[in-house]
Design a protein around this motif. Structure first.
Motif, PDB file in Angstrom:
ATOM      1  N   ASN A 107       0.832  -1.198   0.000  1.00  0.00           N
ATOM      2  CA  ASN A 107       0.000   0.000   0.000  1.00  0.00           C
ATOM      3  C   ASN A 107       0.874   1.257   0.000  1.00  0.00           C
ATOM      4  O   ASN A 107       0.751   2.125  -0.864  1.00  0.00           O
ATOM      5  CB  ASN A 107      -0.926  -0.012   1.211  1.00  0.00           C
ATOM      6  N   GLN A 108       1.790   1.352   0.948  1.00  0.00           N
ATOM      7  CA  GLN A 108       2.721   2.473   1.041  1.00  0.00           C
ATOM      8  C   GLN A 108       4.148   1.917   0.995  1.00  0.00           C
ATOM      9  O   GLN A 108       4.493   1.071   1.818  1.00  0.00           O
ATOM     10  CB  GLN A 108       2.515   3.256   2.336  1.00  0.00           C
ATOM     11  N   LEU A 109       4.956   2.394   0.066  1.00  0.00           N
ATOM     12  CA  LEU A 109       6.334   1.935  -0.083  1.00  0.00           C
ATOM     13  C   LEU A 109       7.275   3.106   0.151  1.00  0.00           C
ATOM     14  O   LEU A 109       7.203   4.120  -0.562  1.00  0.00           O
ATOM     15  CB  LEU A 109       6.552   1.348  -1.476  1.00  0.00           C
ATOM     16  N   TYR A 110       8.156   2.968   1.157  1.00  0.00           N
ATOM     17  CA  TYR A 110       9.125   4.006   1.496  1.00  0.00           C
ATOM     18  C   TYR A 110      10.536   3.468   1.285  1.00  0.00           C
ATOM     19  O   TYR A 110      10.886   2.403   1.797  1.00  0.00           O
ATOM     20  CB  TYR A 110       8.977   4.440   2.955  1.00  0.00           C
ATOM     21  N   LEU A 111      11.341   4.206   0.553  1.00  0.00           N
ATOM     22  CA  LEU A 111      12.761   3.903   0.396  1.00  0.00           C
ATOM     23  C   LEU A 111      13.552   5.071   0.972  1.00  0.00           C
ATOM     24  O   LEU A 111      13.518   6.179   0.429  1.00  0.00           O
ATOM     25  CB  LEU A 111      13.147   3.704  -1.073  1.00  0.00           C
ATOM     26  N   GLY A 112      14.247   4.828   2.103  1.00  0.00           N
ATOM     27  CA  GLY A 112      15.006   5.904   2.742  1.00  0.00           C
ATOM     28  C   GLY A 112      14.078   6.860   3.459  1.00  0.00           C
ATOM     29  O   GLY A 112      13.954   8.022   3.070  1.00  0.00           O
ATOM     30  N   ALA A 113      13.435   6.375   4.523  1.00  0.00           N
ATOM     31  CA  ALA A 113      12.425   7.187   5.199  1.00  0.00           C
ATOM     32  C   ALA A 113      13.028   8.362   5.961  1.00  0.00           C
ATOM     33  O   ALA A 113      12.474   9.460   5.952  1.00  0.00           O
ATOM     34  CB  ALA A 113      11.605   6.315   6.154  1.00  0.00           C
ATOM     35  N   SER A 128      19.629   7.390   6.050  1.00  0.00           N
ATOM     36  CA  SER A 128      19.353   6.034   5.591  1.00  0.00           C
ATOM     37  C   SER A 128      19.670   5.896   4.104  1.00  0.00           C
ATOM     38  O   SER A 128      19.632   6.864   3.347  1.00  0.00           O
ATOM     39  CB  SER A 128      17.891   5.670   5.841  1.00  0.00           C
ATOM     40  N   HIS A 129      19.988   4.657   3.686  1.00  0.00           N
ATOM     41  CA  HIS A 129      20.298   4.353   2.284  1.00  0.00           C
ATOM     42  C   HIS A 129      19.602   3.046   1.905  1.00  0.00           C
ATOM     43  O   HIS A 129      19.686   2.068   2.639  1.00  0.00           O
ATOM     44  CB  HIS A 129      21.804   4.220   2.058  1.00  0.00           C
ATOM     45  N   CYS A 130      18.932   3.036   0.768  1.00  0.00           N
ATOM     46  CA  CYS A 130      18.223   1.822   0.392  1.00  0.00           C
ATOM     47  C   CYS A 130      18.035   1.733  -1.109  1.00  0.00           C
ATOM     48  O   CYS A 130      18.123   2.738  -1.834  1.00  0.00           O
ATOM     49  CB  CYS A 130      16.873   1.754   1.084  1.00  0.00           C
ATOM     50  N   THR A 131      17.772   0.497  -1.576  1.00  0.00           N
ATOM     51  CA  THR A 131      17.651   0.221  -2.998  1.00  0.00           C
ATOM     52  C   THR A 131      16.536  -0.779  -3.236  1.00  0.00           C
ATOM     53  O   THR A 131      16.382  -1.743  -2.482  1.00  0.00           O
ATOM     54  CB  THR A 131      18.968  -0.343  -3.570  1.00  0.00           C
ATOM     55  N   TYR A 132      15.770  -0.551  -4.289  1.00  0.00           N
ATOM     56  CA  TYR A 132      14.784  -1.529  -4.763  1.00  0.00           C
ATOM     57  C   TYR A 132      15.161  -1.899  -6.186  1.00  0.00           C
ATOM     58  O   TYR A 132      15.229  -1.034  -7.068  1.00  0.00           O
ATOM     59  CB  TYR A 132      13.372  -0.948  -4.735  1.00  0.00           C
ATOM     60  N   ASN A 133      15.413  -3.190  -6.427  1.00  0.00           N
ATOM     61  CA  ASN A 133      15.745  -3.692  -7.759  1.00  0.00           C
ATOM     62  C   ASN A 133      14.581  -4.521  -8.276  1.00  0.00           C
ATOM     63  O   ASN A 133      14.271  -5.577  -7.726  1.00  0.00           O
ATOM     64  CB  ASN A 133      17.019  -4.552  -7.695  1.00  0.00           C
ATOM     65  N   LEU A 134      13.936  -4.036  -9.330  1.00  0.00           N
ATOM     66  CA  LEU A 134      12.796  -4.725  -9.917  1.00  0.00           C
ATOM     67  C   LEU A 134      13.193  -5.316 -11.264  1.00  0.00           C
ATOM     68  O   LEU A 134      13.500  -4.578 -12.207  1.00  0.00           O
ATOM     69  CB  LEU A 134      11.612  -3.767 -10.092  1.00  0.00           C
ATOM     70  N   GLY A 135      13.219  -6.639 -11.325  1.00  0.00           N
ATOM     71  CA  GLY A 135      13.440  -7.335 -12.587  1.00  0.00           C
ATOM     72  C   GLY A 135      12.108  -7.811 -13.117  1.00  0.00           C
ATOM     73  O   GLY A 135      11.181  -7.029 -13.324  1.00  0.00           O
ATOM     74  N   ALA A 136      11.962  -9.114 -13.345  1.00  0.00           N
ATOM     75  CA  ALA A 136      10.699  -9.677 -13.785  1.00  0.00           C
ATOM     76  C   ALA A 136       9.785  -9.855 -12.590  1.00  0.00           C
ATOM     77  O   ALA A 136      10.165 -10.444 -11.586  1.00  0.00           O
ATOM     78  CB  ALA A 136      10.933 -11.014 -14.482  1.00  0.00           C
ATOM     79  N   GLY A 137       8.571  -9.331 -12.683  1.00  0.00           N
ATOM     80  CA  GLY A 137       7.619  -9.414 -11.587  1.00  0.00           C
ATOM     81  C   GLY A 137       6.678  -8.236 -11.605  1.00  0.00           C
ATOM     82  O   GLY A 137       6.781  -7.335 -12.453  1.00  0.00           O
ATOM     83  N   GLU A 138       5.755  -8.216 -10.653  1.00  0.00           N
ATOM     84  CA  GLU A 138       4.757  -7.156 -10.568  1.00  0.00           C
ATOM     85  C   GLU A 138       4.803  -6.497  -9.186  1.00  0.00           C
ATOM     86  O   GLU A 138       4.674  -7.176  -8.167  1.00  0.00           O
ATOM     87  CB  GLU A 138       3.359  -7.716 -10.823  1.00  0.00           C
ATOM     88  N   ILE A 179      10.457   7.408  -3.017  1.00  0.00           N
ATOM     89  CA  ILE A 179      11.846   7.022  -3.256  1.00  0.00           C
ATOM     90  C   ILE A 179      12.733   8.162  -2.750  1.00  0.00           C
ATOM     91  O   ILE A 179      12.857   9.204  -3.406  1.00  0.00           O
ATOM     92  CB  ILE A 179      12.115   6.760  -4.758  1.00  0.00           C
ATOM     93  N   GLY A 180      13.326   7.963  -1.576  1.00  0.00           N
ATOM     94  CA  GLY A 180      14.059   9.049  -0.932  1.00  0.00           C
ATOM     95  C   GLY A 180      13.103   9.990  -0.222  1.00  0.00           C
ATOM     96  O   GLY A 180      12.904  11.125  -0.661  1.00  0.00           O
ATOM     97  N   TYR A 181      12.479   9.502   0.854  1.00  0.00           N
ATOM     98  CA  TYR A 181      11.521  10.333   1.599  1.00  0.00           C
ATOM     99  C   TYR A 181      12.264  11.448   2.336  1.00  0.00           C
ATOM    100  O   TYR A 181      12.065  12.631   2.069  1.00  0.00           O
ATOM    101  CB  TYR A 181      10.735   9.463   2.575  1.00  0.00           C
ATOM    102  N   ASN A 182      13.124  11.070   3.260  1.00  0.00           N
ATOM    103  CA  ASN A 182      14.026  12.023   3.919  1.00  0.00           C
ATOM    104  C   ASN A 182      15.468  11.575   3.794  1.00  0.00           C
ATOM    105  O   ASN A 182      16.386  12.345   4.068  1.00  0.00           O
ATOM    106  CB  ASN A 182      13.662  12.178   5.395  1.00  0.00           C
ATOM    107  N   GLY A 183      15.653  10.308   3.420  1.00  0.00           N
ATOM    108  CA  GLY A 183      16.978   9.755   3.220  1.00  0.00           C
ATOM    109  C   GLY A 183      17.276   9.592   1.740  1.00  0.00           C
ATOM    110  O   GLY A 183      16.780  10.349   0.898  1.00  0.00           O
ATOM    111  N   THR A 184      18.083   8.567   1.424  1.00  0.00           N
ATOM    112  CA  THR A 184      18.492   8.321   0.046  1.00  0.00           C
ATOM    113  C   THR A 184      17.886   7.014  -0.439  1.00  0.00           C
ATOM    114  O   THR A 184      18.084   5.965   0.174  1.00  0.00           O
ATOM    115  CB  THR A 184      20.024   8.251  -0.067  1.00  0.00           C
ATOM    116  N   GLY A 185      17.142   7.088  -1.545  1.00  0.00           N
ATOM    117  CA  GLY A 185      16.502   5.915  -2.110  1.00  0.00           C
ATOM    118  C   GLY A 185      16.799   5.776  -3.586  1.00  0.00           C
ATOM    119  O   GLY A 185      16.872   6.780  -4.306  1.00  0.00           O
ATOM    120  N   GLU A 186      16.963   4.540  -4.016  1.00  0.00           N
ATOM    121  CA  GLU A 186      17.283   4.258  -5.417  1.00  0.00           C
ATOM    122  C   GLU A 186      16.385   3.126  -5.908  1.00  0.00           C
ATOM    123  O   GLU A 186      16.308   2.065  -5.286  1.00  0.00           O
ATOM    124  CB  GLU A 186      18.755   3.864  -5.553  1.00  0.00           C
ATOM    125  N   PHE A 187      15.726   3.364  -7.039  1.00  0.00           N
ATOM    126  CA  PHE A 187      14.858   2.355  -7.641  1.00  0.00           C
ATOM    127  C   PHE A 187      15.408   2.021  -9.023  1.00  0.00           C
ATOM    128  O   PHE A 187      15.593   2.909  -9.861  1.00  0.00           O
ATOM    129  CB  PHE A 187      13.425   2.865  -7.767  1.00  0.00           C
TER     130      PHE A 187
END
Length: 326
Positions: free
Chosen positions: A144-150, A154-164, A172-180
């Motif tokens: 429902n809610q997705l946060y990367l680097g709240a 903070s540092h975070c990564t989401y790697n999306l290959g095959a999938g839904e 993506i990067g709320y207050n920190g650092t996020g990478e998609f």
């Protein structure tokens, strides 16, 4: 020493803590049965990393709170990992790398994951890898809610290959650092009502799209912080507005890089704002964009550079709309 998940326990708390002597270990849940938990913590304390493998095709795990990599009562940083290749995981809150110094990872190669709230790298570091190419191509992550680097630091990564991946909102990067990173040209789908890169003033968010499909109701690249979107291929479809550099002090950049033959496509049903209160830049090197209206410098500073490709506007193109545009 046996490290085992309980079976058929309802509403209990399970903490997979590191061993003070031997460190990390691996727990494999290979039962086609259901467990109902309140807290499930993987990788609590140090030293070492605790790994939970979920392998059974009909396994079912419910946890109200699911934390991967969290510190212990003595504030020792935790490291945890989850590898799901089958079954179903359902949780209200999933957190990876909960506190400063913590690290958590989740690898989804098969099965389904459902979560109301996903926080990847809250105060620590987190990596989520979603790729059914190495397992079942029908891998689903519903958040429902997705946060990367709240939070800042903070540092975070989401790697999306095959999938839904489906969600209501993605930060993506709320207050920190996020990478998609969306890497797969086929069978890669990301669907959300709202996408934000660099949400708050200290947030830094990047989205790299190599292929696949991104479908969003609206996108804000540099909402109050710093956002960067680089599209090498695939289709980015926005049913509402695309805003690059939203509020004062923000910085947003969107680059379409079709120079390598990736043929990136961007369709925006409503308006494209480049510098809407903030600083926005749009660079096009190949590919195609279609939009109803485009505002370059809407109460902000906007720059658009087109070296190749096509840009089709069905309505009006505004240059410097109560702002500065080039």
């Amino acid at each position: 020493l046996c490290h085992c998940l309980p079976t058929r326990r309802r509403g209990d708390d399970v903490f997979l803590k590191t061993d003070p002597v031997t460190g990390g270990y691996t727990v494999t849940y290979d039962s086609n049965s259901h467990i109902d938990l309140y807290y499930l913590n993987v990788g609590t304390g140090s030293p070492g990393t605790v790994t939970l493998e979920i392998t059974a095709p009909n396994a079912s795990i419910y946890a109200f709170s699911f934390s991967v990599g969290t510190d212990y009562a003595d504030n020792s940083a935790g490291s945890g990992a989850v590898a799901q290749s089958g079954g179903t995981v359902d949780t209200v809150a999933l957190k990876l790398g909960n506190d400063p110094g913590d690290s958590g990872s989740y690898t989804l190669t098969g099965g389904s994951l459902y979560a109301d709230f996903v926080d990847i790298g809250a105060y620590g570091s987190g990596v989520f890898t979603h790729d059914g190419a190495t397992g079942s191509s029908n891998t689903t992550h519903d958040a429902n809610q997705l946060y990367l680097g709240a939070f800042a630091g903070s540092h975070c990564t989401y790697n999306l290959g095959a999938g839904e991946l489906t969600s209501d909102s993605q930060y993506i990067g709320y207050n920190g650092t996020g990478e998609f990173n969306q890497t797969s040209p086929l069978n890669s789908h990301n669907t959300t009502n709202s996408l934000y890169l660099g949400y708050d003033y200290s947030g830094i968010g990047t989205y790299t799209m190599m292929g696949g499909w991104l479908t969003a109701g609206s996108e804000s690249i540099g909402d109050e912080g710093t956002g960067t979107f680089t599209q090498w291929g695939g289709l980015n479809s926005v049913s509402g507005d695309l805003t690059i550099g939203f509020f004062s002090g923000s910085s947003g950049a969107y680059s379409m890089m079709g120079v390598l033959g990736g043929n990136p496509t961007l369709t925006v049903a409503n308006n494209v704002y480049i510098g809407k209160g903030g600083n926005g830049t749009f660079t096009q090197e190949g590919g195609s964009i279609t939009a109803a209206n485009e505002y370059i410098g809407y109460e902000g500073q906007g720059t658009s550079t087109q070296n190749s490709g096509t840009n089709t506007v069905s309505g009006a193109l505004y240059l410097g709309y109560v702002g500065f545009g080039t």
